[in-house]
Enzyme design. Sequence first.
Site, PDB file in Angstrom:
ATOM      1  N   ALA A  36       0.927  -1.141   0.114  1.00 58.58           N
ATOM      2  CA  ALA A  36       0.184   0.145  -0.109  1.00 58.58           C
ATOM      3  C   ALA A  36       1.006   1.309   0.089  1.00 58.58           C
ATOM      4  O   ALA A  36       2.155   1.036   0.446  1.00 58.58           O
ATOM      5  CB  ALA A  36      -0.721   0.043   1.138  1.00 58.58           C
ATOM      6  N   GLY A  42       0.723  -5.082   0.885  1.00 57.58           N
ATOM      7  CA  GLY A  42      -0.495  -5.208  -0.001  1.00 57.58           C
ATOM      8  C   GLY A  42      -0.502  -5.645  -1.331  1.00 57.58           C
ATOM      9  O   GLY A  42      -1.168  -6.344  -2.085  1.00 57.58           O
ATOM     10  N   GLU A  87      -0.511  -9.271  -0.707  1.00 60.77           N
ATOM     11  CA  GLU A  87      -1.986  -9.516  -0.724  1.00 60.77           C
ATOM     12  C   GLU A  87      -2.599  -9.616  -1.902  1.00 60.77           C
ATOM     13  O   GLU A  87      -3.950 -10.312  -1.847  1.00 60.77           O
ATOM     14  CB  GLU A  87      -2.470  -8.976   0.611  1.00 60.77           C
ATOM     15  CG  GLU A  87      -1.811  -8.924   2.037  1.00 60.77           C
ATOM     16  CD  GLU A  87      -2.146  -7.747   2.787  1.00 60.77           C
ATOM     17  OE1 GLU A  87      -1.874  -6.615   2.640  1.00 60.77           O
ATOM     18  OE2 GLU A  87      -2.773  -8.164   4.031  1.00 60.77           O
ATOM     19  N   GLU A 137       4.555  -5.143   6.988  1.00 56.91           N
ATOM     20  CA  GLU A 137       3.737  -4.195   7.804  1.00 56.91           C
ATOM     21  C   GLU A 137       4.104  -4.110   9.211  1.00 56.91           C
ATOM     22  O   GLU A 137       4.015  -2.911   9.857  1.00 56.91           O
ATOM     23  CB  GLU A 137       2.237  -4.262   7.630  1.00 56.91           C
ATOM     24  CG  GLU A 137       1.664  -4.154   6.413  1.00 56.91           C
ATOM     25  CD  GLU A 137       1.497  -5.672   5.464  1.00 56.91           C
ATOM     26  OE1 GLU A 137       2.357  -6.473   5.716  1.00 56.91           O
ATOM     27  OE2 GLU A 137       0.865  -5.652   4.565  1.00 56.91           O
TER      28      GLU A 137
HETATM   29  N1  CO8 Z   1       4.642   3.172  -0.472  1.00 54.65           N
HETATM   30  C1  CO8 Z   1       5.140   4.257  -0.913  1.00 54.65           C
HETATM   31  N2  CO8 Z   1       6.011   4.573  -1.841  1.00 54.65           N
HETATM   32  C2  CO8 Z   1       6.824   3.157  -1.837  1.00 54.65           C
HETATM   33  C3  CO8 Z   1       6.575   2.056  -1.329  1.00 54.65           C
HETATM   34  C4  CO8 Z   1       5.196   2.133  -0.783  1.00 54.65           C
HETATM   35  N3  CO8 Z   1       5.010   0.911  -0.245  1.00 54.65           N
HETATM   36  N4  CO8 Z   1       7.636   1.215  -1.628  1.00 54.65           N
HETATM   37  C5  CO8 Z   1       8.668   1.911  -2.190  1.00 54.65           C
HETATM   38  N5  CO8 Z   1       8.243   3.209  -2.501  1.00 54.65           N
HETATM   39  C6  CO8 Z   1       8.965   4.476  -3.167  1.00 54.65           C
HETATM   40  C7  CO8 Z   1       9.924   4.730  -2.163  1.00 54.65           C
HETATM   41  O1  CO8 Z   1       9.671   5.703  -1.387  1.00 54.65           O
HETATM   42  C8  CO8 Z   1      11.001   5.494  -3.203  1.00 54.65           C
HETATM   43  O2  CO8 Z   1      10.454   6.869  -3.635  1.00 54.65           O
HETATM   44  P1  CO8 Z   1      11.349   8.036  -3.413  1.00 54.65           P
HETATM   45  O3  CO8 Z   1      12.377   7.527  -4.722  1.00 54.65           O
HETATM   46  O4  CO8 Z   1      10.435   9.133  -3.946  1.00 54.65           O
HETATM   47  O5  CO8 Z   1      12.038   8.069  -2.385  1.00 54.65           O
HETATM   48  C9  CO8 Z   1      10.937   4.571  -4.395  1.00 54.65           C
HETATM   49  O6  CO8 Z   1       9.571   3.964  -4.336  1.00 54.65           O
HETATM   50  C10 CO8 Z   1      11.826   3.605  -4.299  1.00 54.65           C
HETATM   51  O7  CO8 Z   1      12.077   2.776  -3.354  1.00 54.65           O
HETATM   52  P2  CO8 Z   1      13.491   2.674  -2.369  1.00 54.65           P
HETATM   53  O8  CO8 Z   1      14.225   3.780  -2.880  1.00 54.65           O
HETATM   54  O9  CO8 Z   1      13.042   2.315  -1.044  1.00 54.65           O
HETATM   55  O10 CO8 Z   1      13.795   1.356  -3.245  1.00 54.65           O
HETATM   56  P3  CO8 Z   1      14.733   0.202  -2.626  1.00 54.65           P
HETATM   57  O11 CO8 Z   1      15.081  -0.874  -4.019  1.00 54.65           O
HETATM   58  O12 CO8 Z   1      15.785   0.794  -2.074  1.00 54.65           O
HETATM   59  O13 CO8 Z   1      13.924  -0.553  -1.697  1.00 54.65           O
HETATM   60  C11 CO8 Z   1      11.919  -1.814  -0.938  1.00 54.65           C
HETATM   61  C12 CO8 Z   1      12.754  -1.543  -2.192  1.00 54.65           C
HETATM   62  C13 CO8 Z   1      12.653  -2.851  -0.097  1.00 54.65           C
HETATM   63  C14 CO8 Z   1      10.977  -2.515  -1.700  1.00 54.65           C
HETATM   64  C15 CO8 Z   1      11.604  -0.412  -0.207  1.00 54.65           C
HETATM   65  O14 CO8 Z   1      10.987   0.288  -0.988  1.00 54.65           O
HETATM   66  C16 CO8 Z   1      10.480  -0.774   0.763  1.00 54.65           C
HETATM   67  O15 CO8 Z   1      10.720  -1.244   1.891  1.00 54.65           O
HETATM   68  N6  CO8 Z   1       9.262  -0.196   0.410  1.00 54.65           N
HETATM   69  C17 CO8 Z   1       8.239  -0.572   1.386  1.00 54.65           C
HETATM   70  C18 CO8 Z   1       7.712  -1.900   1.743  1.00 54.65           C
HETATM   71  C19 CO8 Z   1       6.468  -2.028   2.707  1.00 54.65           C
HETATM   72  O16 CO8 Z   1       6.565  -1.588   3.640  1.00 54.65           O
HETATM   73  N7  CO8 Z   1       5.399  -2.312   1.999  1.00 54.65           N
HETATM   74  C20 CO8 Z   1       4.268  -2.556   2.942  1.00 54.65           C
HETATM   75  C21 CO8 Z   1       3.426  -1.296   2.800  1.00 54.65           C
HETATM   76  S1  CO8 Z   1       1.862  -1.527   4.166  1.00 54.65           S
HETATM   77  C22 CO8 Z   1       0.865  -2.297   3.361  1.00 54.65           C
HETATM   78  O17 CO8 Z   1       0.945  -2.917   2.227  1.00 54.65           O
HETATM   79  C23 CO8 Z   1      -0.412  -2.435   4.189  1.00 54.65           C
HETATM   80  C24 CO8 Z   1      -1.536  -3.145   3.086  1.00 54.65           C
HETATM   81  C25 CO8 Z   1      -3.029  -3.218   3.949  1.00 54.65           C
HETATM   82  C26 CO8 Z   1      -3.975  -3.449   2.828  1.00 54.65           C
HETATM   83  C27 CO8 Z   1      -3.682  -4.180   1.594  1.00 54.65           C
HETATM   84  C28 CO8 Z   1      -5.019  -4.521   0.689  1.00 54.65           C
HETATM   85  C29 CO8 Z   1      -4.674  -5.246  -0.516  1.00 54.65           C
END
Ligand code: CO8
Length: 258
Positions: A68, A111, A114, A134
């Site tokens: 998400a 998400g 999921e 999460e």
């Molecule tokens: N949301 C918003 N932006 C994101 C997300 C995200 N989930 N993941 C990555 N991005 C963005 C980063 O902020 C970054 O943007 P910017 O360049 O503007 O800073 C860009 O994507 C690239 O990301 P990274 O620089 O972090 O890339 P890396 O290669 O270093 O890392 C990762 C990749 C490991 C995937 C890292 O981006 C990460 O940990 N992302 C978050 C993963 C996460 O925590 N996901 C769970 C989110 S909560 C959730 O999903 C709840 C779901 C509930 C309901 C779902 C219903 C289906």
Amino acid sequence: MSTQYEHILTSRPNPSVALITLNRPKALNALSTPLFLELNKALFEADADQAIGAIVLTGSEKAFAAGADIKEMKDKEFSDVYKNNFLANWGELSRLRKPVIAAVSGYALGGGCELALMCDIILASPTAKFGQPEINLGVIPGGGGSQRLVRAIGKSRAMELVLTGRMVSAQEADQWGMISRVTDNVVEEAVKMATEISSKGQIAVQAGKEVVNAAYELTLAEGLRFERRTFHGLFATKDQEEGMTAFVEKRKANFTHL
Ligand code: CO8
């Protein structure tokens, strides 16, 4: 599928298959509300299209979807998310009647994981990484992960993923029975599988999907009865007559989805 979208791409690799590609590359396909509105629209359009037999859902090489959109969620408060039932429309995919195949490369997190679990079949490329991180954000899965993972991989493994946030590789997900298989050229393979499914009678395919999914909800006795009745019902279709006649006549069946 002529609608122009901003956060997804839609195409028809062949007349019987809809391919939907999540397309927010800069955000690793983070699942924002506008993206989900578009995704649901495209999915239901494909589901209603008589010419389409199966749908493939994919992302990019780097990310199926990294979860998400955290930036969208960050400042939300309980009263808002509860009153407005935040993310309630994320489960729409599971109401589709046609099969959906997830073709996963790269991150399928939160998400994103999921969303893959809501699909009927998951194919993964060797680069795929699945996880429910999460817990690192101070929350828990909210799109069915805790429930679908337990059914897919058992309590201990689901608990490990939900409580540690650890990512698992495609190979590990395969060993755990979370996905169908690991394959190179995952989108091509998924389209091939969708084309194969589309060559069957659509009524039988929809019935097959319905009875398998019923196993999530019903006791064994109820499920067996439901399967038997659904099987009986298929004898009312022209496709049953054609399929069995074609076998006896040693020719390929020409299903008309009637
Ligand atoms: N949301 C918003 N932006 C994101 C997300 C995200 N989930 N993941 C990555 N991005 C963005 C980063 O902020 C970054 O943007 P910017 O360049 O503007 O800073 C860009 O994507 C690239 O990301 P990274 O620089 O972090 O890339 P890396 O290669 O270093 O890392 C990762 C990749 C490991 C995937 C890292 O981006 C990460 O940990 N992302 C978050 C993963 C996460 O925590 N996901 C769970 C989110 S909560 C959730 O999903 C709840 C779901 C509930 C309901 C779902 C219903 C289906």
